[in-house]
Design a protein around this motif. Structure first.
Motif, PDB file in Angstrom:
ATOM      1  N   GLN A 137       0.743  -1.237   0.038  1.00  0.00           N
ATOM      2  CA  GLN A 137       0.087  -0.200  -0.279  1.00  0.00           C
ATOM      3  C   GLN A 137       1.275   1.498  -0.439  1.00  0.00           C
ATOM      4  OE1 GLN A 137      -2.860   0.479   3.146  1.00  0.00           O
ATOM      5  NE2 GLN A 137      -3.941   1.722   2.965  1.00  0.00           N
ATOM      6  N   VAL A 138       0.665   1.894  -0.780  1.00  0.00           N
ATOM      7  CA  VAL A 138       1.180   3.336  -1.226  1.00  0.00           C
ATOM      8  C   VAL A 138       0.525   4.757   0.128  1.00  0.00           C
ATOM      9  CG1 VAL A 138       1.620   5.184  -2.115  1.00  0.00           C
ATOM     10  CG2 VAL A 138       2.406   2.629  -3.557  1.00  0.00           C
ATOM     11  N   ARG A 139       1.153   5.127   0.462  1.00  0.00           N
ATOM     12  CA  ARG A 139       1.606   6.357   1.703  1.00  0.00           C
ATOM     13  C   ARG A 139       2.250   7.627   0.620  1.00  0.00           C
ATOM     14  NH1 ARG A 139       1.975   5.624   7.051  1.00  0.00           N
ATOM     15  NH2 ARG A 139       1.046   7.780   7.483  1.00  0.00           N
ATOM     16  N   LEU A 140       1.661   9.161   1.226  1.00  0.00           N
ATOM     17  CA  LEU A 140       2.560   9.811   1.543  1.00  0.00           C
ATOM     18  C   LEU A 140       2.591  10.936   2.317  1.00  0.00           C
ATOM     19  CD1 LEU A 140       1.796  11.568  -2.280  1.00  0.00           C
ATOM     20  CD2 LEU A 140       2.632   9.409  -1.971  1.00  0.00           C
ATOM     21  N   VAL A 141       3.673  10.802   2.939  1.00  0.00           N
ATOM     22  CA  VAL A 141       4.075  11.434   4.298  1.00  0.00           C
ATOM     23  C   VAL A 141       5.022  12.743   3.942  1.00  0.00           C
ATOM     24  CG1 VAL A 141       4.601  11.311   6.392  1.00  0.00           C
ATOM     25  CG2 VAL A 141       4.087   8.929   5.259  1.00  0.00           C
ATOM     26  N   GLU A 142       4.024  14.192   4.346  1.00  0.00           N
ATOM     27  CA  GLU A 142       4.400  15.389   4.044  1.00  0.00           C
ATOM     28  C   GLU A 142       5.415  15.744   5.821  1.00  0.00           C
ATOM     29  OE1 GLU A 142       0.663  16.207   1.635  1.00  0.00           O
ATOM     30  OE2 GLU A 142       1.049  15.160   3.785  1.00  0.00           O
ATOM     31  N   SER A 143       5.871  16.638   5.365  1.00  0.00           N
ATOM     32  CA  SER A 143       6.796  16.799   6.488  1.00  0.00           C
ATOM     33  C   SER A 143       7.479  18.266   6.450  1.00  0.00           C
ATOM     34  CB  SER A 143       7.733  15.676   7.355  1.00  0.00           C
ATOM     35  OG  SER A 143       9.068  16.358   6.004  1.00  0.00           O
ATOM     36  N   GLY A 144       7.508  19.048   7.623  1.00  0.00           N
ATOM     37  CA  GLY A 144       8.448  20.262   7.177  1.00  0.00           C
ATOM     38  C   GLY A 144       7.374  21.417   7.368  1.00  0.00           C
ATOM     39  N   GLY A 152       5.081  24.449   8.884  1.00  0.00           N
ATOM     40  CA  GLY A 152       5.167  25.629  10.600  1.00  0.00           C
ATOM     41  C   GLY A 152       4.964  26.526  10.009  1.00  0.00           C
ATOM     42  N   SER A 153       5.083  27.201  10.999  1.00  0.00           N
ATOM     43  CA  SER A 153       4.853  29.042  11.253  1.00  0.00           C
ATOM     44  C   SER A 153       5.841  29.549  11.150  1.00  0.00           C
ATOM     45  CB  SER A 153       4.015  29.052  12.597  1.00  0.00           C
ATOM     46  OG  SER A 153       3.051  28.542  12.946  1.00  0.00           O
ATOM     47  N   VAL A 154       6.202  30.576  10.354  1.00  0.00           N
ATOM     48  CA  VAL A 154       7.105  31.533  10.576  1.00  0.00           C
ATOM     49  C   VAL A 154       6.961  32.939  10.295  1.00  0.00           C
ATOM     50  CG1 VAL A 154       6.888  30.875   7.781  1.00  0.00           C
ATOM     51  CG2 VAL A 154       9.028  31.547   8.939  1.00  0.00           C
ATOM     52  N   GLN A 155       7.499  34.163  10.332  1.00  0.00           N
ATOM     53  CA  GLN A 155       7.313  35.227  10.044  1.00  0.00           C
ATOM     54  C   GLN A 155       7.494  35.259   8.351  1.00  0.00           C
ATOM     55  OE1 GLN A 155       9.808  37.178  13.026  1.00  0.00           O
ATOM     56  NE2 GLN A 155       8.087  38.067  13.803  1.00  0.00           N
ATOM     57  N   ALA A 156       7.073  37.081   7.805  1.00  0.00           N
ATOM     58  CA  ALA A 156       7.393  36.709   6.436  1.00  0.00           C
ATOM     59  C   ALA A 156       8.862  37.456   6.357  1.00  0.00           C
ATOM     60  CB  ALA A 156       6.989  38.351   5.967  1.00  0.00           C
ATOM     61  N   GLY A 157       9.519  37.373   5.326  1.00  0.00           N
ATOM     62  CA  GLY A 157       9.906  36.956   4.859  1.00  0.00           C
ATOM     63  C   GLY A 157      11.439  35.543   5.041  1.00  0.00           C
ATOM     64  N   GLY A 158      10.442  34.936   5.613  1.00  0.00           N
ATOM     65  CA  GLY A 158      11.349  34.027   6.405  1.00  0.00           C
ATOM     66  C   GLY A 158      11.207  32.090   5.616  1.00  0.00           C
ATOM     67  N   SER A 159      12.119  31.427   5.853  1.00  0.00           N
ATOM     68  CA  SER A 159      11.571  29.906   4.671  1.00  0.00           C
ATOM     69  C   SER A 159      11.514  28.952   5.639  1.00  0.00           C
ATOM     70  CB  SER A 159      13.323  29.907   4.122  1.00  0.00           C
ATOM     71  OG  SER A 159      13.799  31.558   3.637  1.00  0.00           O
ATOM     72  N   LEU A 160      10.316  27.941   4.303  1.00  0.00           N
ATOM     73  CA  LEU A 160      10.304  26.998   5.304  1.00  0.00           C
ATOM     74  C   LEU A 160      10.917  25.646   3.775  1.00  0.00           C
ATOM     75  CD1 LEU A 160       7.274  27.120   7.007  1.00  0.00           C
ATOM     76  CD2 LEU A 160       8.806  26.407   7.748  1.00  0.00           C
ATOM     77  N   ARG A 161      11.012  24.390   4.191  1.00  0.00           N
ATOM     78  CA  ARG A 161      11.585  23.582   3.491  1.00  0.00           C
ATOM     79  C   ARG A 161       9.790  22.092   4.224  1.00  0.00           C
ATOM     80  NH1 ARG A 161      15.261  21.859   0.404  1.00  0.00           N
ATOM     81  NH2 ARG A 161      15.330  19.780  -0.311  1.00  0.00           N
ATOM     82  N   LEU A 162       9.432  21.756   2.842  1.00  0.00           N
ATOM     83  CA  LEU A 162       8.814  21.011   2.997  1.00  0.00           C
ATOM     84  C   LEU A 162       9.038  19.753   2.736  1.00  0.00           C
ATOM     85  CD1 LEU A 162       5.494  22.386   2.425  1.00  0.00           C
ATOM     86  CD2 LEU A 162       6.611  22.383   4.249  1.00  0.00           C
ATOM     87  N   SER A 163       8.886  18.578   2.317  1.00  0.00           N
ATOM     88  CA  SER A 163       9.406  17.343   2.514  1.00  0.00           C
ATOM     89  C   SER A 163       8.069  16.098   2.126  1.00  0.00           C
ATOM     90  CB  SER A 163      10.518  16.613   2.923  1.00  0.00           C
ATOM     91  OG  SER A 163      11.476  17.286   2.837  1.00  0.00           O
ATOM     92  N   CYS A 164       8.100  15.527   1.174  1.00  0.00           N
ATOM     93  CA  CYS A 164       7.263  14.660   0.397  1.00  0.00           C
ATOM     94  C   CYS A 164       8.306  12.660   0.405  1.00  0.00           C
ATOM     95  CB  CYS A 164       5.702  15.112   0.004  1.00  0.00           C
ATOM     96  SG  CYS A 164       4.814  13.560   0.008  1.00  0.00           S
ATOM     97  N   VAL A 165       7.460  11.043   0.661  1.00  0.00           N
ATOM     98  CA  VAL A 165       8.359  10.673   0.905  1.00  0.00           C
ATOM     99  C   VAL A 165       7.470   9.806   0.546  1.00  0.00           C
ATOM    100  CG1 VAL A 165       9.775   8.526   1.758  1.00  0.00           C
ATOM    101  CG2 VAL A 165       9.724  10.668   2.498  1.00  0.00           C
ATOM    102  N   ALA A 166       7.092   9.078  -0.643  1.00  0.00           N
ATOM    103  CA  ALA A 166       6.044   7.855  -1.350  1.00  0.00           C
ATOM    104  C   ALA A 166       6.840   6.631  -0.420  1.00  0.00           C
ATOM    105  CB  ALA A 166       6.199   8.290  -2.509  1.00  0.00           C
ATOM    106  N   SER A 167       5.785   6.028   0.335  1.00  0.00           N
ATOM    107  CA  SER A 167       6.618   5.101   1.093  1.00  0.00           C
ATOM    108  C   SER A 167       5.481   3.882   0.297  1.00  0.00           C
ATOM    109  CB  SER A 167       6.947   5.115   2.517  1.00  0.00           C
ATOM    110  OG  SER A 167       5.067   5.712   3.212  1.00  0.00           O
ATOM    111  N   GLY A 168       5.793   2.032   0.863  1.00  0.00           N
ATOM    112  CA  GLY A 168       5.512   1.037   0.481  1.00  0.00           C
ATOM    113  C   GLY A 168       5.584   0.777  -1.291  1.00  0.00           C
ATOM    114  N   ASN A 169       5.373   0.162  -1.712  1.00  0.00           N
ATOM    115  CA  ASN A 169       5.905  -1.139  -2.813  1.00  0.00           C
ATOM    116  C   ASN A 169       5.102  -0.180  -4.548  1.00  0.00           C
ATOM    117  OD1 ASN A 169       2.662  -0.971  -2.489  1.00  0.00           O
ATOM    118  ND2 ASN A 169       2.986  -2.523  -3.969  1.00  0.00           N
ATOM    119  N   VAL A 170       6.196   1.292  -3.942  1.00  0.00           N
ATOM    120  CA  VAL A 170       6.263   1.791  -5.573  1.00  0.00           C
ATOM    121  C   VAL A 170       7.124   1.644  -6.183  1.00  0.00           C
ATOM    122  CG1 VAL A 170       6.822   4.186  -6.302  1.00  0.00           C
ATOM    123  CG2 VAL A 170       5.992   4.078  -4.191  1.00  0.00           C
TER     124      VAL A 170
END
Length: 123
Positions: free
Chosen positions: A1-8, A10-28
């Motif tokens: 079974q496939v799942r997409l799991v996101e992370s990253g 959150g909250s930040v002030q304007a001008g800041g940075s964030l990094r999102l990640s997503c892993v497709a796990s399972g029998n890909v």
């Protein structure tokens, strides 16, 4: 079974940075493309950025020059680096895999979605 799991998210002030990640796990078996979408209550889900397995990318006009999407094929992982964030970037961000084929059904790909991660940018 496939799942997409996101992370990253959150909250930040304007001008800041964030990094999102997503892993497709399972029998890909293979993935044609992965993308990030975002949605606010009462609004349509909109495409933020998309990357094909061959490396081609496209971005929403509102994030060009600020966001960068990357795809690690071998790890079935897509990342979204978001710089110079603005309050209007606030939304729930969803990871998507397009035409993902599994090892047990390699000829019948389908689209998959993650559960979403909240990004909040304060002014």
């Amino acid at each position: 079974q496939v799942r997409l799991v996101e992370s990253g998210g959150g909250s930040v002030q304007a001008g800041g940075s964030l990094r999102l990640s997503c892993v497709a796990s399972g029998n890909v078996f293979s993935i044609d493309a992965m993308a990030w979408y975002r949605q606010n209550p009462g609004k349509r889900r909109e495409l933020v950025a998309r990357v094909a397995s061959g490396g081609g990318t496209n971005y929403a006009d509102s994030v060009k020059g600020r966001f960068t999407i990357s795809f690690e094929n071998a790890e079935n992982t897509v990342s979204l680096m978001m710089n110079n964030l603005k309050p209007e970037d606030t939304a729930v961000y969803y990871c998507a895999a397009e035409n993902l084929a599994t090892t047990d059904r390699p000829l019948f790909p389908d689209d998959y979605w993650g559960q979403g991660t909240q990004v909040t940018v304060s002014s």
